[in-house]
Design an enzyme around this catalytic site. Structure first.
Site, PDB file in Angstrom:
ATOM      1  N   GLU A 188       0.722  -1.339   0.223  1.00 40.59           N
ATOM      2  CA  GLU A 188      -0.151   0.092  -0.057  1.00 40.59           C
ATOM      3  C   GLU A 188       0.747   1.250   0.100  1.00 40.59           C
ATOM      4  OE1 GLU A 188      -3.136   0.471  -0.508  1.00 40.59           O
ATOM      5  OE2 GLU A 188      -3.474  -1.741  -0.447  1.00 40.59           O
TER       6      GLU A 188
ATOM      7  N   TYR B 282      -6.932   6.120   4.708  1.00 39.13           N
ATOM      8  CA  TYR B 282      -7.236   5.310   3.483  1.00 39.13           C
ATOM      9  C   TYR B 282      -6.058   3.926   3.682  1.00 39.13           C
ATOM     10  CZ  TYR B 282      -5.765   2.401  -0.451  1.00 39.13           C
ATOM     11  OH  TYR B 282      -5.320   1.279  -1.226  1.00 39.13           O
TER      12      TYR B 282
ATOM     13  N   ASP C 248      -9.815   5.951  -1.942  1.00 37.45           N
ATOM     14  CA  ASP C 248      -8.601   6.384  -2.865  1.00 37.45           C
ATOM     15  C   ASP C 248      -9.240   7.113  -4.049  1.00 37.45           C
ATOM     16  OD1 ASP C 248      -9.319   4.302  -4.394  1.00 37.45           O
ATOM     17  OD2 ASP C 248      -7.475   3.608  -4.573  1.00 37.45           O
TER      18      ASP C 248
END
Length: 353
Positions: free
Chosen positions: A39, A122, A140
């Site tokens: 991520e 997020y 996102d």
């Protein structure tokens, strides 16, 4: 929409995802450390670009303790070329916290994950939903686009009110019993189906519920308040060579772009300057006042675009018989320069030399 319609839309997205998802290594695990690495790498980075970096990174640092124990220069060197280097520094710093505060065990609580350096709402939601199936919705760029079109949201996605509204919509739409799967599905749907320009709405399984499609206004969404002005910066680099294959490098330590990376001696100016004008600056005298037999040659110029900055760089090669120590600079062999993490801009120059 009602919760029944929310779950219907979630089911549509999940069915689409199961048929169309890309085969990506970070989707084959529930290890929060691996998910975290992926991520962070994929922030501001396309999957096709980040894939190789992810593979190299987890091969070198397969566990959080190995990352925590590494030297920052090595972490930055592995990150070289990916940009947004604060991500790598934050990743390294957070790994040390996990090792010290959590004894090397990645936290499970959303609040604890959110408190980690470099982790926003997020990323925290992605980690706890993918690893532990906790019901925290991700928002996102892809999710913004999907939700703005389906619900025809006029509120700008880059406004405080808009961000709050989209977070609420995403959470309401989430199937709590399949949180991780739902989050993966809506992001992949935005990446592959509900694309920014000219999406194929005729083949879209969610088009029956999409208000933007019904209104023939798909390309209007998402709405943005406005772009941030791009700042122009002028970098004058000096590739100083002397002695038996030596050169000078400087480590950027200020809180600015490329913090922690090495670069050639640099003079930044408010506007473009000729070499004659640079000669008269205090910065030039500080670097070269003790240089013996100074010879300067123009090599090239490059323009390097960052998110909100445009770097106008000029490179000069400087040959001297010898140079006295300059505060803040280190002496390295030119043959060893590849061992030091540098920006993509400096790397492009060094590749040509």
């Amino acid at each position: 929409m009602s919760k029944e319609k929310d779950l219907r839309l979630s089911s549509i997205l999940i069915r689409w995802y199961n048929r169309n998802k890309r085969d990506l290594p970070w989707r084959d695990t529930t290890d929060p450390y691996i998910i975290w690495i992926s991520e962070i790498i994929l922030q501001q980075t396309r999957v096709d670009q980040g894939y190789a970096y992810f593979t190299r990174f987890v091969k070198r640092f397969p566990s959080v303790d190995l990352l925590a124990q590494a030297e920052e220069d090595e972490v930055l060197k592995l990150w070289q070329g990916l940009g947004y280097y604060s991500r790598a520094r934050n990743l390294h710093a957070a790994a040390k916290i996990v090792l010290e505060k959590y004894q090397g065990v990645f936290p499970q609580d959303y609040t604890d994950v959110l408190s980690m350096k470099g982790v926003g709402e997020y990323t925290a939601a992605a980690i706890v939903s993918f690893a532990y199936d906790q019901p925290h919705a991700v928002v996102d760029g892809n999710v913004f686009r999907v939700l703005s079109r389906i619900f025809a949201v006029e509120e700008p996605i880059d406004s405080t009110k808009g961000k709050k509204l989209f977070s609420q919509l995403a959470q309401e739409l989430l199937d709590d019993k399949r949180a991780g799967l739902h989050n993966q599905a809506i992001m992949e749907f935005g990446a592959l189906q509900c694309v920014p320009v000219s999406p194929d709405c005729n083949s879209c399984p969610a088009s029956v519920m999409c208000l933007a499609y019904a209104q023939d206004k798909v390309n209007v969404y998402p709405v943005k308040a406005g772009k941030q002005k791009v700042r122009a910066r002028f970098f004058n680099y000096f590739d100083v060579r002397y002695g038996d294959g030596y050169m000078l490098l400087h480590k950027r330590t200020a809180k600015d772009i490329w913090q922690g990376l090495y670069e050639l001696p640099l003079i930044e100016t408010a506007e473009a300057m000729s070499i004659e004008e640079l000669h008269r600056t205090d910065s030039f005298r500080r670097i070269f006042e003790n240089g013996d037999g100074l010879h300067i040659k123009y090599i090239t110029q490059m323009k390097h675009i960052l998110s909100h900055q445009a770097i106008h760089a000029v490179f000069y090669q400087v040959e001297v018989r010898k140079v006295s120590a300059v505060d803040g600079y280190i002496e390295v062999r030119a043959s060893d320069v590849d061992e030091y993490p540098v920006s993509r801009l400096v790397h492009k120059y060094l590749e040509k030399m």
